[in-house]
Scaffold this active site. Structure first.
Site, PDB file in Angstrom:
ATOM      1  N   GLU A 245       0.841  -1.203   0.000  1.00 37.71           N
ATOM      2  CA  GLU A 245       0.000   0.000   0.000  1.00 37.71           C
ATOM      3  C   GLU A 245       0.882   1.261   0.000  1.00 37.71           C
ATOM      4  O   GLU A 245       0.607   2.232  -0.708  1.00 37.71           O
ATOM      5  CB  GLU A 245      -0.897  -0.012   1.251  1.00 37.71           C
ATOM      6  CG  GLU A 245      -1.760   1.229   1.368  1.00 37.71           C
ATOM      7  CD  GLU A 245      -2.782   1.154   2.517  1.00 37.71           C
ATOM      8  OE1 GLU A 245      -2.930   0.066   3.117  1.00 37.71           O
ATOM      9  OE2 GLU A 245      -3.420   2.174   2.798  1.00 37.71           O
ATOM     10  N   ARG A 271       2.370  33.337 -18.050  1.00 37.45           N
ATOM     11  CA  ARG A 271       1.847  34.463 -17.278  1.00 37.45           C
ATOM     12  C   ARG A 271       2.952  35.514 -17.134  1.00 37.45           C
ATOM     13  O   ARG A 271       4.050  35.204 -16.659  1.00 37.45           O
ATOM     14  CB  ARG A 271       1.420  33.963 -15.881  1.00 37.45           C
ATOM     15  CG  ARG A 271       1.022  35.045 -14.920  1.00 37.45           C
ATOM     16  CD  ARG A 271      -0.374  35.546 -15.207  1.00 37.45           C
ATOM     17  NE  ARG A 271      -0.777  36.535 -14.215  1.00 37.45           N
ATOM     18  CZ  ARG A 271      -1.918  37.202 -14.273  1.00 37.45           C
ATOM     19  NH1 ARG A 271      -2.760  36.980 -15.266  1.00 37.45           N
ATOM     20  NH2 ARG A 271      -2.233  38.078 -13.344  1.00 37.45           N
ATOM     21  N   GLN A 339       1.045  28.598  -5.654  1.00 36.25           N
ATOM     22  CA  GLN A 339       1.564  29.942  -5.396  1.00 36.25           C
ATOM     23  C   GLN A 339       1.927  30.666  -6.697  1.00 36.25           C
ATOM     24  O   GLN A 339       1.617  31.848  -6.852  1.00 36.25           O
ATOM     25  CB  GLN A 339       2.798  29.847  -4.466  1.00 36.25           C
ATOM     26  CG  GLN A 339       3.408  31.184  -4.076  1.00 36.25           C
ATOM     27  CD  GLN A 339       2.524  31.989  -3.126  1.00 36.25           C
ATOM     28  OE1 GLN A 339       1.564  31.459  -2.569  1.00 36.25           O
ATOM     29  NE2 GLN A 339       2.829  33.255  -2.965  1.00 36.25           N
ATOM     30  N   GLY A 366      -2.843   5.692   4.678  1.00 33.91           N
ATOM     31  CA  GLY A 366      -1.916   4.552   4.588  1.00 33.91           C
ATOM     32  C   GLY A 366      -0.786   4.588   5.595  1.00 33.91           C
ATOM     33  O   GLY A 366       0.233   3.915   5.414  1.00 33.91           O
ATOM     34  N   THR A 368       0.571   7.736   8.556  1.00 36.25           N
ATOM     35  CA  THR A 368       0.972   9.142   8.436  1.00 36.25           C
ATOM     36  C   THR A 368       2.496   9.295   8.375  1.00 36.25           C
ATOM     37  O   THR A 368       3.243   8.366   8.675  1.00 36.25           O
ATOM     38  CB  THR A 368       0.465   9.945   9.659  1.00 36.25           C
ATOM     39  OG1 THR A 368       1.124   9.425  10.825  1.00 36.25           O
ATOM     40  CG2 THR A 368      -1.045   9.848   9.832  1.00 36.25           C
TER      41      THR A 368
HETATM   42  C1  LIG Z   1      -9.444  10.022   2.146  1.00 33.21           C
HETATM   43  C2  LIG Z   1      -8.994   8.930   3.069  1.00 33.21           C
HETATM   44  C3  LIG Z   1      -8.991   7.616   2.601  1.00 33.21           C
HETATM   45  C4  LIG Z   1      -8.642   6.572   3.480  1.00 33.21           C
HETATM   46  N1  LIG Z   1      -8.743   5.271   3.030  1.00 33.21           N
HETATM   47  C5  LIG Z   1      -8.629   4.252   3.942  1.00 33.21           C
HETATM   48  C6  LIG Z   1      -8.918   2.906   3.566  1.00 33.21           C
HETATM   49  O1  LIG Z   1      -9.237   2.606   2.409  1.00 33.21           O
HETATM   50  N2  LIG Z   1      -8.866   1.945   4.525  1.00 33.21           N
HETATM   51  C7  LIG Z   1      -8.512   2.226   5.802  1.00 33.21           C
HETATM   52  O2  LIG Z   1      -8.494   1.314   6.629  1.00 33.21           O
HETATM   53  N3  LIG Z   1      -8.196   3.486   6.186  1.00 33.21           N
HETATM   54  C8  LIG Z   1      -8.262   4.511   5.297  1.00 33.21           C
HETATM   55  N4  LIG Z   1      -7.968   5.797   5.657  1.00 33.21           N
HETATM   56  C9  LIG Z   1      -7.584   6.068   7.039  1.00 33.21           C
HETATM   57  C10 LIG Z   1      -6.122   6.469   7.184  1.00 33.21           C
HETATM   58  O3  LIG Z   1      -5.294   5.354   6.991  1.00 33.21           O
HETATM   59  C11 LIG Z   1      -5.975   7.102   8.578  1.00 33.21           C
HETATM   60  O4  LIG Z   1      -6.657   8.363   8.531  1.00 33.21           O
HETATM   61  C12 LIG Z   1      -4.559   7.299   8.980  1.00 33.21           C
HETATM   62  O5  LIG Z   1      -3.921   6.064   9.207  1.00 33.21           O
HETATM   63  C13 LIG Z   1      -4.426   8.148  10.262  1.00 33.21           C
HETATM   64  O6  LIG Z   1      -5.269   7.675  11.273  1.00 33.21           O
HETATM   65  P1  LIG Z   1      -6.255   8.705  12.013  1.00 33.21           P
HETATM   66  O7  LIG Z   1      -6.993   9.445  10.986  1.00 33.21           O
HETATM   67  O8  LIG Z   1      -7.026   7.941  13.024  1.00 33.21           O
HETATM   68  O9  LIG Z   1      -5.305   9.719  12.746  1.00 33.21           O
HETATM   69  P2  LIG Z   1      -4.684   9.549  14.195  1.00 33.21           P
HETATM   70  O10 LIG Z   1      -4.116   8.194  14.340  1.00 33.21           O
HETATM   71  O11 LIG Z   1      -5.687  10.013  15.201  1.00 33.21           O
HETATM   72  O12 LIG Z   1      -3.504  10.601  14.135  1.00 33.21           O
HETATM   73  C14 LIG Z   1      -3.717  12.005  14.293  1.00 33.21           C
HETATM   74  C15 LIG Z   1      -2.356  12.674  14.255  1.00 33.21           C
HETATM   75  O13 LIG Z   1      -1.573  12.184  15.337  1.00 33.21           O
HETATM   76  C16 LIG Z   1      -0.335  11.717  14.844  1.00 33.21           C
HETATM   77  N5  LIG Z   1       0.143  10.574  15.608  1.00 33.21           N
HETATM   78  C17 LIG Z   1      -0.500   9.416  15.898  1.00 33.21           C
HETATM   79  N6  LIG Z   1       0.311   8.574  16.552  1.00 33.21           N
HETATM   80  C18 LIG Z   1       1.508   9.209  16.672  1.00 33.21           C
HETATM   81  C19 LIG Z   1       2.761   8.850  17.234  1.00 33.21           C
HETATM   82  N7  LIG Z   1       2.972   7.643  17.762  1.00 33.21           N
HETATM   83  N8  LIG Z   1       3.765   9.756  17.187  1.00 33.21           N
HETATM   84  C20 LIG Z   1       3.565  10.972  16.624  1.00 33.21           C
HETATM   85  N9  LIG Z   1       2.399  11.360  16.066  1.00 33.21           N
HETATM   86  C21 LIG Z   1       1.389  10.483  16.073  1.00 33.21           C
HETATM   87  C22 LIG Z   1      -0.630  11.288  13.412  1.00 33.21           C
HETATM   88  O14 LIG Z   1       0.559  11.252  12.649  1.00 33.21           O
HETATM   89  C23 LIG Z   1      -1.586  12.380  12.981  1.00 33.21           C
HETATM   90  O15 LIG Z   1      -0.877  13.500  12.567  1.00 33.21           O
HETATM   91  C24 LIG Z   1      -8.239   6.857   4.790  1.00 33.21           C
HETATM   92  C25 LIG Z   1      -8.179   8.185   5.232  1.00 33.21           C
HETATM   93  C26 LIG Z   1      -8.580   9.209   4.400  1.00 33.21           C
HETATM   94  C27 LIG Z   1      -8.553  10.608   4.933  1.00 33.21           C
END
Ligand SMILES: Cc1cc2nc3c(=O)[nH]c(=O)nc-3n(C[C@H](O)[C@H](O)[C@H](O)COP(=O)(O)OP(=O)(O)OC[C@H]3O[C@@H](n4cnc5c(N)ncnc54)[C@H](O)[C@@H]3O)c2cc1C
Length: 382
Positions: A245, A271, A339, A366, A368
């Site tokens: 992925e 431009r 920009q 996938g 962060t």
């Molecule tokens: C458009 C879209 C499509 C997606 N498609 C899929 C899909 O098909 N299947 C699926 O299962 N998921 C999917 N996702 C989910 C995606 O994988 C998650 O949003 C992502 O893994 C982050 O999880 P979260 O949103 O819960 O953020 P959180 O885990 O709550 O994180 C929030 C913030 O905290 C930070 N953070 C968390 N833990 C730590 C750490 N240990 N140290 C430092 N910082 C940290 C993160 O980096 C982030 O900046 C999708 C998301 C979006 C927005």
């Protein structure tokens, strides 16, 4: 695409690239503006990709594939990315590289015939449901439960952010079949029409044409034979499959960044301000040179990681590096190119706004950027 093969691509790959590019130019790109307005793209596009064999490159002929050739599959990913709408390539990609690929990697022959074969033909659309409203990065804390009851699992819980979630015919769902933590997770295929399973669509900043869904399981009874692989091994399977992925996301990000940069250079040439094309100001020429250099570097790292995956080597560090570097770069390129568009960059008429919105997902989805750096830095033994 730079005119190089990077010790990765053959003449056959080049021919495949040309034919997918032609397909994208004729059958996708002219329509994406309309699809963006509709916030959707037709199911028939999956079928068309199936007809052209674009979902079958990772698989043997017995399943209707023409591979396995992971590099050919990567070529398809890169070219579909250039269609001009992140939602289209994401919807097709989540099917190609997530849902159906899990069935191939973990499924029995029977399961492959049931879900993978029609997926390769583009007749069934798949999704992968791991993330939940309260558990994204921390996969091991997911709460959706699957309780064994006779020949069934009964699922209760909720998923969020699932690409294709509200469109898919089946979803590979990560659910808790055991106790707390990572050993209690299993992967179960849930068909769309299963009673107790419903979906809704989420509104997103970018990726407008892809269906980002919430999934709800209310006493949803699924045959036990829908379990993929072994019970309790779901977390390990997810971590293993994350490698593919993430490399796919890196490949797509590099391809998108290159296209966005071309858009910026073109705009800057046309431009004028202060009596000359904006692109002629040194600050922009150097900006373009910086970005092109970084894109080339990100591409080399991404291809290096892909090469390791194809060779069956451990690529955890390289994939994590390539994923964060390429997706952050794609976003930064889009921001710089917005920009140089000045006020027009902020207008919906210009394609840069879409590239800007679509690229923002890369550093989040996938796994962060922060999680990628966690993975890399955990190998230091600190
Ligand atoms: C458009 C879209 C499509 C997606 N498609 C899929 C899909 O098909 N299947 C699926 O299962 N998921 C999917 N996702 C989910 C995606 O994988 C998650 O949003 C992502 O893994 C982050 O999880 P979260 O949103 O819960 O953020 P959180 O885990 O709550 O994180 C929030 C913030 O905290 C930070 N953070 C968390 N833990 C730590 C750490 N240990 N140290 C430092 N910082 C940290 C993160 O980096 C982030 O900046 C999708 C998301 C979006 C927005």
């Amino acid at each position: 695409m730079a005119d190089q093969r990077y010790n990765l691509f053959t003449e056959e790959h080049d021919a495949l690239r040309a034919s997918v590019a032609d397909f994208v130019a004729r059958e996708i790109r002219p329509f994406v503006d309309g699809w963006e307005k509709e916030r959707d793209f037709p199911r028939s596009l999956y079928e068309r990709c199936g007809e052209l064999g674009l979902f079958g490159l990772k698989y043997e002929e017995e399943y209707g594939g023409s591979g396995p050739d992971l590099i050919a599959d990567a070529v398809v990913t890169e070219e579909l990315t250039l269609c001009g709408a992140g939602g289209v390539s994401a919807g097709l990609g989540a099917h190609k590289d997530l849902g159906s690929y899990y069935v191939y990697r973990l499924g029995s022959d029977e399961q492959r015939k049931r879900w993978l074969v029609p997926s390769i033909r583009g007749e069934l659309i798949s999704a992968l449901g791991v993330s939940e409203p309260g558990a994204g990065s921390d996969v091991a804390s997911l709460k959706t439960k699957a309780v064994r009851d006779g020949d069934s699992y009964v699922l209760n819980g909720q998923k969020a952010f699932i690409t294709n979630g509200s469109k898919a015919d089946y979803v590979v769902v990560a659910a808790r079949t055991g106790g707390e933590g990572y050993p209690g997770i299993s992967l179960i295929v849930v068909d769309k029409d299963t009673p107790g399973f419903r979906t809704s669509r989420m509104r997103t900043v970018g990726w407008w044409t892809s269906h980002t869904g919430e999934l709800f399981f209310d006493d949803c009874r699924v045959p036990a034979e829908n379990l993929l692989g072994e019970e309790g091994k779901g977390f390990v399977y997810i971590m293993q499959n994350f490698q593919w992925e993430r490399i796919v996301m890196a490949l797509a990000a590099v391809a998108a960044a290159e296209k966005t940069l071309e858009m910026g250079i073109e705009y800057g040439k046309n431009r004028e301000a202060f009596g000359r094309p904006i692109a002629k100001f040194q600050v922009w020429r150097h900006k373009f040179a910086d970005l092109e250099t970084e894109i080339h570097a990100a591409r080399c790292l991404t291809y290096h990681a892909l090469r390791k995956i194809v060779a069956g080597e451990d690529a955890l560090r390289e994939v994590s590096m390539a994923k964060w570097l390429s997706t952050e770069l794609d976003w930064r390129v889009a921001d710089d190119v917005l920009q140089i568009h000045g006020g027009y960059g902020y207008m919906m008429e210009f394609p840069i706004q879409r590239a800007w919105r679509d690229s923002r997902l890369g550093p989040i989805g996938g796994g962060t950027t922060e999680i990628m750096k966690e993975i890399i830095s955990k190998t230091y033994g600190l």
